[in-house]
Design a protein around this motif. Structure first.
Motif, mmCIF file in Angstrom:
data_model
loop_
_atom_site.group_PDB
_atom_site.id
_atom_site.type_symbol
_atom_site.label_atom_id
_atom_site.label_comp_id
_atom_site.label_asym_id
_atom_site.label_seq_id
_atom_site.Cartn_x
_atom_site.Cartn_y
_atom_site.Cartn_z
ATOM 1 N N HIS A 41 -26.473 7.701 32.597
ATOM 2 C CA HIS A 41 -26.349 9.117 32.924
ATOM 3 C C HIS A 41 -26.675 9.305 34.398
ATOM 4 O O HIS A 41 -27.744 8.901 34.863
ATOM 5 C CB HIS A 41 -27.308 9.952 32.071
ATOM 6 N N VAL A 42 -25.749 9.937 35.116
ATOM 7 C CA VAL A 42 -25.910 10.143 36.551
ATOM 8 C C VAL A 42 -25.841 11.646 36.815
ATOM 9 O O VAL A 42 -24.892 12.312 36.392
ATOM 10 C CB VAL A 42 -24.824 9.410 37.353
ATOM 11 N N VAL A 43 -26.840 12.173 37.512
ATOM 12 C CA VAL A 43 -26.993 13.620 37.666
ATOM 13 C C VAL A 43 -27.114 13.968 39.143
ATOM 14 O O VAL A 43 -27.734 13.231 39.924
ATOM 15 C CB VAL A 43 -28.244 14.120 36.911
ATOM 16 N N GLY A 44 -26.520 15.106 39.521
ATOM 17 C CA GLY A 44 -26.643 15.554 40.902
ATOM 18 C C GLY A 44 -26.339 17.025 41.055
ATOM 19 O O GLY A 44 -25.705 17.648 40.199
ATOM 20 N N ARG A 45 -26.804 17.600 42.168
ATOM 21 C CA ARG A 45 -26.563 19.022 42.452
ATOM 22 C C ARG A 45 -25.214 19.257 43.118
ATOM 23 O O ARG A 45 -24.623 20.316 42.951
ATOM 24 C CB ARG A 45 -27.683 19.564 43.345
ATOM 25 N N ASP A 46 -24.747 18.296 43.910
ATOM 26 C CA ASP A 46 -23.461 18.417 44.599
ATOM 27 C C ASP A 46 -22.394 17.756 43.730
ATOM 28 O O ASP A 46 -22.229 16.533 43.746
ATOM 29 C CB ASP A 46 -23.540 17.758 45.978
ATOM 30 N N ALA A 47 -21.668 18.573 42.954
ATOM 31 C CA ALA A 47 -20.729 18.028 41.962
ATOM 32 C C ALA A 47 -19.649 17.173 42.595
ATOM 33 O O ALA A 47 -19.314 16.092 42.080
ATOM 34 C CB ALA A 47 -20.108 19.170 41.160
ATOM 35 N N ALA A 48 -19.079 17.620 43.711
ATOM 36 C CA ALA A 48 -17.983 16.884 44.349
ATOM 37 C C ALA A 48 -18.466 15.545 44.883
ATOM 38 O O ALA A 48 -17.813 14.500 44.678
ATOM 39 C CB ALA A 48 -17.377 17.731 45.470
ATOM 40 N N ALA A 49 -19.601 15.552 45.577
ATOM 41 C CA ALA A 49 -20.136 14.304 46.127
ATOM 42 C C ALA A 49 -20.536 13.347 45.015
ATOM 43 O O ALA A 49 -20.314 12.132 45.109
ATOM 44 C CB ALA A 49 -21.331 14.610 47.027
ATOM 45 N N LEU A 50 -21.119 13.889 43.948
ATOM 46 C CA LEU A 50 -21.509 13.065 42.807
ATOM 47 C C LEU A 50 -20.300 12.371 42.207
ATOM 48 O O LEU A 50 -20.311 11.152 41.966
ATOM 49 C CB LEU A 50 -22.189 13.935 41.751
ATOM 50 N N ARG A 51 -19.229 13.125 41.982
ATOM 51 C CA ARG A 51 -18.037 12.544 41.366
ATOM 52 C C ARG A 51 -17.418 11.471 42.263
ATOM 53 O O ARG A 51 -16.984 10.421 41.769
ATOM 54 C CB ARG A 51 -17.018 13.639 41.042
ATOM 55 N N ARG A 52 -17.380 11.712 43.570
ATOM 56 C CA ARG A 52 -16.828 10.703 44.481
ATOM 57 C C ARG A 52 -17.618 9.399 44.388
ATOM 58 O O ARG A 52 -17.031 8.307 44.294
ATOM 59 C CB ARG A 52 -16.852 11.220 45.924
ATOM 60 N N SER A 53 -18.935 9.500 44.414
ATOM 61 C CA SER A 53 -19.763 8.292 44.372
ATOM 62 C C SER A 53 -19.626 7.568 43.045
ATOM 63 O O SER A 53 -19.473 6.336 43.002
ATOM 64 C CB SER A 53 -21.239 8.664 44.607
ATOM 65 N N VAL A 54 -19.652 8.315 41.957
ATOM 66 C CA VAL A 54 -19.583 7.696 40.633
ATOM 67 C C VAL A 54 -18.223 7.043 40.409
ATOM 68 O O VAL A 54 -18.137 5.906 39.898
ATOM 69 C CB VAL A 54 -19.888 8.739 39.536
ATOM 70 N N GLU A 55 -17.159 7.712 40.798
ATOM 71 C CA GLU A 55 -15.827 7.131 40.600
ATOM 72 C C GLU A 55 -15.621 5.896 41.469
ATOM 73 O O GLU A 55 -14.962 4.930 41.048
ATOM 74 C CB GLU A 55 -14.766 8.191 40.880
ATOM 75 N N ARG A 56 -16.196 5.898 42.669
ATOM 76 C CA ARG A 56 -16.080 4.716 43.533
ATOM 77 C C ARG A 56 -16.796 3.524 42.902
ATOM 78 O O ARG A 56 -16.233 2.410 42.851
ATOM 79 C CB ARG A 56 -16.672 5.033 44.902
ATOM 80 N N ILE A 57 -18.008 3.737 42.408
ATOM 81 C CA ILE A 57 -18.768 2.650 41.784
ATOM 82 C C ILE A 57 -18.120 2.229 40.465
ATOM 83 O O ILE A 57 -18.129 1.046 40.099
ATOM 84 C CB ILE A 57 -20.225 3.074 41.567
ATOM 85 N N ALA A 58 -17.535 3.174 39.748
ATOM 86 C CA ALA A 58 -16.854 2.842 38.499
ATOM 87 C C ALA A 58 -15.692 1.888 38.746
ATOM 88 O O ALA A 58 -15.456 0.946 37.965
ATOM 89 C CB ALA A 58 -16.364 4.117 37.823
ATOM 90 N N GLN A 59 -14.947 2.118 39.826
ATOM 91 C CA GLN A 59 -13.839 1.219 40.166
ATOM 92 C C GLN A 59 -14.348 -0.173 40.509
ATOM 93 O O GLN A 59 -13.748 -1.185 40.132
ATOM 94 C CB GLN A 59 -13.048 1.791 41.345
ATOM 95 N N GLN A 60 -15.471 -0.233 41.203
ATOM 96 C CA GLN A 60 -16.025 -1.528 41.598
ATOM 97 C C GLN A 60 -16.567 -2.316 40.401
ATOM 98 O O GLN A 60 -16.540 -3.545 40.399
ATOM 99 C CB GLN A 60 -17.155 -1.329 42.611
ATOM 100 N N THR A 61 -17.056 -1.608 39.396
ATOM 101 C CA THR A 61 -17.740 -2.274 38.281
ATOM 102 C C THR A 61 -16.917 -2.303 36.991
ATOM 103 O O THR A 61 -17.364 -2.883 35.992
ATOM 104 C CB THR A 61 -19.079 -1.573 37.998
ATOM 105 N N GLY A 62 -15.767 -1.650 36.989
ATOM 106 C CA GLY A 62 -14.951 -1.622 35.785
ATOM 107 C C GLY A 62 -15.530 -0.775 34.673
ATOM 108 O O GLY A 62 -15.230 -1.010 33.487
#
Length: 307
Positions: free
Chosen positions: A260-281
């Motif tokens: 579970h990953v939580v943040g106040r800045d929704a756009a920045a959170l999604r960018r970071s999570v999607e980038r790491i998701a691509q790297q880790t599958g």
């Protein structure tokens, strides 16, 4: 309009130069179950003691059950049932003897009848002769609650009443609290358990002496402005390491095979999570923000008043 059971403004209490309760304003309606949340050392117990007449505030004003907290503390005490964190009854007396002692302190008429009725109403009759010291945590809790309500208070203040008891005992306790509230009793209860907080009509979050959030659970979660994303897959451990310090990421918490990953800045959170998701599958899905997420966020954003 009916006066609230509790209406206090700008309550402040200092000990040794440290401000333990800092400008707290709080209202609890009659018949309401109000939750009082906060980390250890946040000032919950001190605030409760200020409101039930056990401590004198250094600043602030208010009324509890129609009585002034500065001038009518004795009247407040007689109308309040206060259950402390620590079991505070005589362990070498039986359940019935402890209740008889409390009835004597309140100088209640027909004490034997009152004790018998309390034993029956709280389901303690079969253990009336058992020594308090031999009771399990759940039964000690039930005895403490019985002693708090036997003088028919209008307000019940419970300070972390279910700490250290099993889930069944906790649920039974909360069922009893809701039964009492349905009969008109007002309840203020401090707790660390999020499932218990969700059973309150309204919650109040105090952090290091300052009240930082109030409202229903839904209101408090919504007002926190958090976004929660859940990552799943075989590489969530690696994803957690890569997300440390990433833009928009305020909280990272493993739950079984998910992250579970939580943040106040929704756009920045999604960018970071999607980038790491691509790297880790790993896969990403949106999730509802929980009260626990809000609790952690409020703790992280507060300054320690004892530092």
């Amino acid at each position: 309009m009916t006066e609230p059971a509790i209406s206090v403004r700008n309550l402040t209490k200092r000990f040794g130069g440290k401000t333990v309760v800092d400008d707290v304003t709080l209202t609890v309606a009659r018949g309401e179950i109000a939750g009082f949340l906060g980390p250890n050392g946040s000032g919950k117990t001190t605030t409760i003691r200020l409101m039930c007449g056990l401590l004198q505030p250094d600043a602030g004003r208010g009324r509890v059950l129609g009585h002034d907290i500065l001038r009518e503390r004795g009247a407040i005490k007689r109308k309040v049932g206060y259950m402390t964190q620590k079991f505070s009854f005589y362990e070498d007396l039986t359940i019935e003897e402890n209740l008889a002692f409390v009835a004597g302190l309140y100088q209640m008429p027909a004490r034997r009848q009152v004790v018998a009725e309390t034993l029956r109403d709280l389901g303690l009759q079969s253990r009336r002769g058992q020594l308090a010291g031999s009771l399990s945590g759940g039964w000690k809790q039930r005895l403490a609650l019985a002693a708090c309500v036997m003088h028919k208070p209008e307000l019940l203040m419970l300070d972390e009443p279910t700490a250290g008891v099993d889930p069944k005992a906790r649920r039974d306790f909360w069922d009893e609290i809701h039964r009492l509230a349905s009969d008109g009793l007002t309840v203020l209860v401090s707790t660390h358990y999020m499932d218990e907080a969700e059973r309150c009509h309204r919650i109040n979050y105090i952090s290091y002496g300052r009240l930082v959030a109030q409202g229903t659970v839904a209101e408090v979660v919504r007002n926190a402005g958090l976004t929660t994303l859940v990552m799943s897959g075989a590489a969530t451990d690696r994803a957690a390491r890569l997300l440390e310090g990433a833009e928009g990421v305020d909280q990272i918490a493993p739950f079984g095979n998910t992250l579970h990953v939580v943040g106040r800045d929704a756009a920045a959170l999604r960018r970071s999570v999607e980038r790491i998701a691509q790297q880790t599958g790993t896969e990403v899905a949106a999730a509802d923000t929980s009260l626990e997420d809000v609790f952690i966020q409020l703790m992280q954003g507060a300054e320690d008043n004892m530092a």
